[in-house]
Motif scaffolding. Structure first.
Motif, mmCIF file in Angstrom:
data_model
loop_
_atom_site.group_PDB
_atom_site.id
_atom_site.type_symbol
_atom_site.label_atom_id
_atom_site.label_comp_id
_atom_site.label_asym_id
_atom_site.label_seq_id
_atom_site.Cartn_x
_atom_site.Cartn_y
_atom_site.Cartn_z
ATOM 1 N N LEU A 1 20.139 -8.307 29.290
ATOM 2 C CA LEU A 1 19.882 -6.871 29.390
ATOM 3 C C LEU A 1 20.904 -6.195 30.299
ATOM 4 N N LYS A 2 21.165 -6.787 31.434
ATOM 5 C CA LYS A 2 22.123 -6.212 32.385
ATOM 6 C C LYS A 2 23.532 -6.194 31.797
ATOM 7 N N LYS A 3 23.885 -7.250 31.089
ATOM 8 C CA LYS A 3 25.218 -7.326 30.494
ATOM 9 C C LYS A 3 25.407 -6.254 29.422
ATOM 10 N N VAL A 4 24.374 -6.023 28.604
ATOM 11 C CA VAL A 4 24.470 -4.999 27.558
ATOM 12 C C VAL A 4 24.551 -3.608 28.183
ATOM 13 N N ILE A 5 23.757 -3.365 29.233
ATOM 14 C CA ILE A 5 23.803 -2.068 29.922
ATOM 15 C C ILE A 5 25.190 -1.826 30.513
ATOM 16 N N ASN A 6 25.756 -2.820 31.174
ATOM 17 C CA ASN A 6 27.083 -2.648 31.775
ATOM 18 C C ASN A 6 28.154 -2.407 30.719
ATOM 19 N N THR A 7 28.007 -3.048 29.563
ATOM 20 C CA THR A 7 28.945 -2.801 28.463
ATOM 21 C C THR A 7 28.800 -1.374 27.945
ATOM 22 N N ALA A 8 27.560 -0.888 27.885
ATOM 23 C CA ALA A 8 27.316 0.477 27.432
ATOM 24 C C ALA A 8 27.938 1.506 28.381
ATOM 25 N N LEU A 9 28.113 1.129 29.649
ATOM 26 C CA LEU A 9 28.662 2.047 30.646
ATOM 27 C C LEU A 9 30.160 1.842 30.891
ATOM 28 N N GLU A 10 30.785 0.953 30.126
ATOM 29 C CA GLU A 10 32.172 0.585 30.425
ATOM 30 C C GLU A 10 33.170 1.713 30.199
ATOM 31 N N LYS A 11 32.802 2.748 29.452
ATOM 32 C CA LYS A 11 33.695 3.888 29.221
ATOM 33 C C LYS A 11 33.377 5.071 30.143
#
Length: 505
Positions: free
Chosen positions: A51-61
């Motif tokens: 979950l944390k990894k997907v959230i951080n990917t969603a915020l990468e831009k």
């Protein structure tokens, strides 16, 4: 690894009959993650780190906010026609969606295969709405606690068609018994169970089990070559305990009554006249012609007639309009909305003053307020938007009989079917299937097949009396907006509108 719903319900504290705690589920809890949260993650085959990894990917831009919504829905229906159960249908839906927010813009993507690889692809797609420096989500999982407004006594997955069918047959037979003119009956039962999970970049997490059950009957009668039809339905967020002899009898009596009265009904002379909105189902006009104009996205975009009316008087001080997500077992209730905001009761209109819009997180941020818990979506394939829940008008201070006695010539509207509404301005046309003609303060003849035409905000302003007989219509109301459908409920006490256009003869 995924677990069945009975295991999930037990771990989530929901009421399930005869289910023991599964030992291997207790052992599978991730370090630092509460039991129920870990069980739900296991249900969807993901971990806290995923979950944390997907959230951080969603915020990468450079997104300002991101959330994940998981859903596993089981749907079953069974239908009786021609005096026998002859149709069944089942469906399972499974997937998750990723939302990224930047200012007023939203990126959204979903997947139907919940693997880390696919979720990361969805997160990267949603992230493209932003173009800035990468951000990080919270490193914690804060489980949102909430009151359960729809606890299940006996879940539907334990119930076979053989257990459901007798209730459909009993309803069918009872309708035939009540009136010799009945020529055909159609009975339908559906049950839906959804396991949902939510996590956002602020570390907020919730899981919920959402049941939904509907039972409906259509009655067709024939008399002297004339054919009429009517129906009745009930919908609640309940398990198998929903089915009982009382609800069968209620629906049978209601379906026959609504159909039989149409044989003596007339179309009255049309024109502008007083209209008494009957208690209960008339709330659909409150929902469609007025309620949508209170949703904050329409006001934020200045497309609602109420966009500059907050804090101002818009109708009589005897009127209070509520949107409520906390009615036990109600079709429109939410323990917690699809954005992780607790279900609550919101006064839209209080003593005639526009008190609040209906907010999701987006509109609440725009107005500098807290969300009212109205962020809802059809499924994981859709992003949340402001949606009504159970919308109704509270009791007034007069008797319905006194209200009717005040009308020299007008109509009483009882059963509504379809209609058209221009949401921003509130102009509407509604088809009234049945009601009564009012002459000199009394019901004289049943009426049918008329239209009422008007403007929602103006109709609200023209309400001059509100009765003390509030009724919530627990039918199968479903609201459509922006291509999404959501279960809702409506209701109201009887109310006298001083003038509306009635399309009759």
């Amino acid at each position: 690894m995924k677990y069945n719903r009975r295991e999930f319900l037990k771990m989530s504290g929901m009421a399930v009959v005869g289910v023991a705690v599964v030992p291997h589920l207790l052992q599978s809890c991730a370090a630092g993650v509460p039991e129920s949260a870990s069980a739900t993650m296991n249900h969807f085959g993901v971990s806290a780190e995923d979950l944390k990894k997907v959230i951080n990917t969603a915020l990468e831009k450079g997104g300002e906010y991101a959330d994940l919504f998981f859903e596993h829905t089981f749907y079953n229906s069974v239908t009786l026609r021609d005096n026998k159960v002859n149709s069944t249908y089942s469906n399972i839906d499974f997937g998750m969606g990723v939302r990224v927010v930047v200012g007023e813009q939203t990126g959204y993507a979903y997947v139907e295969e919940v693997t880390l690889e696919e979720m990361l692809k969805a997160a990267k797609t949603a992230a493209r709405i932003a173009s800035g420096n990468a951000k990080k989500g919270a490193n914690n999982i804060n489980v949102q606690e909430f009151k359960n407004y729809y606890p299940v006594q006996k879940s539907w997955e334990d119930i076979t068609i053989q257990q459901k069918a007798p209730y459909l047959q009993k309803l069918n037979d009872r309708i035939f018994d009540l009136d010799h003119r009945v020529s055909k009956v159609i009975v339908s039962l559906s049950d839906t169970s959804s396991v949902v999970m939510f996590y956002n970049s602020e570390g907020e997490f919730f899981n919920d089990y959402r049941p939904m059950t509907t039972l409906s009957a259509t009655c067709i009668m024939e008399q002297n070559g004339e054919i009429e039809n009517g129906g009745a339905s009930r919908a609640f967020m309940m398990g198998y305990e929903f089915l009982n002899d009382d609800i069968v009898e209620q629906l049978a009596q209601e379906a026959v009554k609504k159909t039989s009265i149409l044989f003596t009904a007339i179309q009255p002379k049309g024109g502008e006249m007083p209209v008494v909105m009957g208690a209960g189902g008339s709330g659909i006009l409150l929902h469609e012609a007025i309620g949508h104009a209170f949703e904050a996205d329409f006001n934020r975009k200045n497309t609602s007639i109420f966009s500059d009316k907050l804090g101002k008087k818009i109708c009589s001080e005897v009127i209070n309009v509520v949107d409520d997500g906390t009615i036990p077992y109600n079709r429109g209730s939410v323990n917690i909305d699809d954005e992780g905001v607790l279900g609550q009761k919101t006064y839209i209109v209080k003593e005639g003053i526009l008190n609040s819009y209906l907010h999701d997180r987006m509109s609440a941020k725009y107005y500098g307020l807290k969300s009212t818990g109205n962020g809802r979506r059809e499924s994981f394939r859709h992003m949340p938007i402001p949606r009504m829940r159970a919308t109704y008008m509270e009791n007034g201070n007069v008797k319905e009989a006194d209200m009717i006695a005040d009308v020299k010539y007008g109509v009483y509207c009882d059963v509504f079917t379809n209609g058209q509404v221009q949401i921003g301005a509130g102009d509407f046309t509604f088809f009234v299937k049945s009601g009564y003609l009012i002459e000199n303060g009394k019901f004289t003849q049943p009426i049918k097949d008329i239209n009422i035409i008007g403007n929602g905000p103006q109709a609200l302003a023209d309400i001059v009396m509100v009765a003390d007989n509030l009724s919530i219509d627990n039918g199968t109301w479903t609201c459509g907006k922006n291509g999404q459908s959501c279960p809702v409920t409506c209701g109201m006490p009887a109310a006298l509108v001083s003038k509306l256009t009635v399309g009759g003869e």
